[in-house]
Design an enzyme around this catalytic site. Structure first.
Site, PDB file in Angstrom:
ATOM      1  N   GLY A  37       0.801  -1.231   0.000  1.00  0.00           N
ATOM      2  CA  GLY A  37       0.000   0.000   0.000  1.00  0.00           C
ATOM      3  C   GLY A  37       0.828   1.273   0.000  1.00  0.00           C
ATOM      4  CD  GLU A  38       5.842   1.367   2.579  1.00  0.00           C
ATOM      5  OE1 GLU A  38       6.762   1.197   1.758  1.00  0.00           O
ATOM      6  OE2 GLU A  38       5.991   1.260   3.808  1.00  0.00           O
ATOM      7  NE  ARG A  95     -15.793  19.025   3.310  1.00  0.00           N
ATOM      8  CZ  ARG A  95     -16.556  18.000   2.942  1.00  0.00           C
ATOM      9  NH1 ARG A  95     -17.859  18.120   2.943  1.00  0.00           N
ATOM     10  NH2 ARG A  95     -15.998  16.875   2.565  1.00  0.00           N
ATOM     11  CG  ASP A 170     -23.898  27.088   3.455  1.00  0.00           C
ATOM     12  OD1 ASP A 170     -23.478  27.753   2.489  1.00  0.00           O
ATOM     13  OD2 ASP A 170     -23.332  26.050   3.844  1.00  0.00           O
ATOM     14  CE  LYS A 193     -24.390  22.771   5.167  1.00  0.00           C
ATOM     15  NZ  LYS A 193     -23.632  22.331   3.993  1.00  0.00           N
ATOM     16  CG  ASP A 217     -22.667  23.982  -1.510  1.00  0.00           C
ATOM     17  OD1 ASP A 217     -21.898  24.898  -1.155  1.00  0.00           O
ATOM     18  OD2 ASP A 217     -23.168  23.179  -0.704  1.00  0.00           O
ATOM     19  CB  THR A 222     -22.955  12.756   2.135  1.00  0.00           C
ATOM     20  OG1 THR A 222     -23.610  13.951   2.576  1.00  0.00           O
ATOM     21  CG2 THR A 222     -21.752  12.485   3.014  1.00  0.00           C
ATOM     22  CB  THR A 225     -25.738  20.154   1.590  1.00  0.00           C
ATOM     23  OG1 THR A 225     -24.916  19.921   2.729  1.00  0.00           O
ATOM     24  CG2 THR A 225     -26.060  21.627   1.450  1.00  0.00           C
TER      25      THR A 225
HETATM   26  C1  R5P Z   1     -20.045  22.951   3.400  1.00  0.00           C
HETATM   27  O1  R5P Z   1     -20.373  23.990   3.957  1.00  0.00           O
HETATM   28  C2  R5P Z   1     -19.898  22.837   1.922  1.00  0.00           C
HETATM   29  O2  R5P Z   1     -20.042  24.071   1.321  1.00  0.00           O
HETATM   30  C3  R5P Z   1     -20.869  21.834   1.332  1.00  0.00           C
HETATM   31  O3  R5P Z   1     -22.188  22.311   1.494  1.00  0.00           O
HETATM   32  C4  R5P Z   1     -20.748  20.492   2.001  1.00  0.00           C
HETATM   33  O4  R5P Z   1     -19.406  20.100   2.012  1.00  0.00           O
HETATM   34  C5  R5P Z   1     -21.583  19.453   1.313  1.00  0.00           C
HETATM   35  O5  R5P Z   1     -21.463  18.245   1.986  1.00  0.00           O
HETATM   36  P1  R5P Z   1     -22.559  17.122   1.828  1.00  0.00           P
HETATM   37  O6  R5P Z   1     -22.718  16.871   0.357  1.00  0.00           O
HETATM   38  O7  R5P Z   1     -21.993  15.932   2.550  1.00  0.00           O
HETATM   39  O8  R5P Z   1     -23.807  17.626   2.466  1.00  0.00           O
END
Ligand code: R5P
Length: 305
Positions: A37-38, A95, A170, A193, A217, A222, A225
Site C-alpha cells: 500500500g506504500e 472543512r 447556506d 443550514k 455550492d 454525501t 445538503t
Molecule cells: C459545506 O459547507 C460545503 O459548502 C458543502 O455544502 C458540504 O461540504 C456538502 O457536503 P454534503 O454533500 O456531505 O452535504
C-alpha cells in the site's frame, strides 16, 4: 528553459486541457502502489534549473494525493528545480478548519504547513472551501491564488436553465449564488443550514413563485445538503431543479440521494473526476497558474522563461 507541467494521478484530462491553456509541456508523474500500500513515485523528466507547475488532484483520495504532493515537492527540490507552483484544484481537509471539540486536529492548518515545509513557492487552487478563514492568504505564508470556476459553471447553466432562481444552501454559498444570479439575470435566495452529522443536515428557507431553480455550492460530498434543499424546493412547487458545484466528490450513494430528491441534472467541473464533468476548470486554473509563475519569477528577480 521553459516551465514544465507535471501531473499526478486522477488528473489526466484536466492536465491535457491545462497544458494547452498555459502552453507548458506536460509530463505525468510515474506512480504506483507497492503491494503493502506504500506509494512509489518517480519524476520522469529532467527538472534541474526548471520552473515546475505540479498538478495534484485530490478528490476522493485525499491522503494519497497529499503523499503524492509531498513526495513530488521533496524530490523536485532534491533534483534542483528552480521553483515549484503547486496547483491543487480541490484542496482537501479544508472543512476541518477549527477545533470544534477539544483535542481535534485542525486539519487545514496542518496540511497547509506540511505542504509549505516540503518546499512549494506558490499555491493555486480552485474555489477553496473557506468558512472561518475569509481568505486563502490567511492559511498560507507563501503567495496563493484561489481562482473560481463558478463563472464557467454559470455560463453552462445559463444555456440549460436561463431563468432559474438561484439557491444557496447556506450563507457561505451566497458569494457563488451572486455570480450565478448576475450571469443568469435572475434572483437568488439563501437558505440556512445546520449540520447534524456526516450524513445529516437541517436546512431552512422559502421560495415562492418559482418553477425552475439551480442550487449552487462549492462541494458535494454525501449529497445530504443538496438533497435537503431540493426537497424543500420540490415541496414549494419548483418543478425543475438542477445543481451546480465546483467539486463533485460524490461519495457512495450521493448521486442517488440527490436524484431521489427530485434533481434533474447535476453540473460539475473537472477539479475532481466525476460522471458530471460538464465544465472544465482549465481556464480559471490556467489563469491562476500563469499569475503564480510570473510572480515567482518576479520575486526571484528574473523575467526570463
Ligand atoms: C459545506 O459547507 C460545503 O459548502 C458543502 O455544502 C458540504 O461540504 C456538502 O457536503 P454534503 O454533500 O456531505 O452535504
Amino acid at each position: 528553459m521553459g516551465t514544465l507541467l507535471l501531473s499526478g494521478e486522477w488528473c489526466s484530462g484536466l492536465a491535457r486541457k491545462l497544458s494547452a491553456q498555459v502552453g507548458f509541456p506536460h509530463y505525468a508523474l510515474v506512480t504506483r502502489k507497492f503491494p503493502d500500500g506504500e506509494t512509489y513515485l518517480r519524476i520522469p523528466v529532467e527538472v534541474a534549473g526548471r520552473d515546475v507547475v505540479l498538478l495534484i488532484c485530490a478528490g476522493r483520495r485525499p491522503n494519497d494525493a497529499l503523499i503524492e504532493a509531498a513526495f513530488s515537492l521533496a524530490t523536485l527540490r532534491r533534483l534542483g528545480a528552480k521553483s515549484v507552483v503547486l496547483a491543487m484544484p480541490y484542496f482537501p481537509y479544508a472543512r476541518q478548519d477549527s477545533e470544534f471539540q477539544r483535542g481535534e486536529a485542525v486539519s487545514l492548518t496542518i496540511v497547509s504547513r506540511m505542504l509549505e515545509e516540503f518546499g512549494m513557492d506558490s499555491l493555486v487552487t480552485v474555489d477553496m472551501h473557506l468558512h472561518r478563514f475569509k481568505d486563502v492568504s490567511e492559511v498560507f505564508s507563501i503567495p496563493t491564488y484561489n481562482v473560481s470556476v463558478m463563472p464557467d459553471l454559470a455560463d453552462y447553466v445559463k444555456e440549460v436553465c436561463g431563468n432559474c432562481v438561484v439557491v444557496a444552501p447556506d450563507e457561505e454559498a451566497e458569494q457563488w449564488a451572486r455570480v450565478f444570479s448576475e450571469k443568469l439575470g435572475s434572483r437568488y435566495i439563501v437558505f440556512e443550514k445546520k449540520r447534524l452529522g456526516d450524513y445529516q443536515v437541517e436546512v431552512r428557507g422559502a421560495i415562492q413563485g418559482a418553477e425552475r431553480a439551480v442550487i449552487v455550492d462549492d462541494i458535494i460530498s454525501t449529497g445530504s445538503t443538496i438533497a435537503s434543499v431540493a426537497q424543500v424546493l420540490a415541496e414549494s412547487g419548483v418543478r425543475e431543479i438542477i445543481v451546480a458545484c465546483a467539486h463533485a466528490l460524490l461519495v457512495e450513494g450521493a448521486e442517488a440521494r440527490i436524484l431521489g430528491a427530485g434533481v434533474r441534472e447535476i453540473v460539475a467541473s473537472d477539479t475532481v473526476v466525476n460522471p458530471f464533468m460538464k465544465v472544465s476548470a482549465a481556464r480559471a486554473l490556467g489563469e491562476g497558474i500563469l499569475r503564480a509563475v510570473r510572480e515567482v519569477r518576479r520575486l526571484r528577480g528574473s523575467g526570463n522563461s
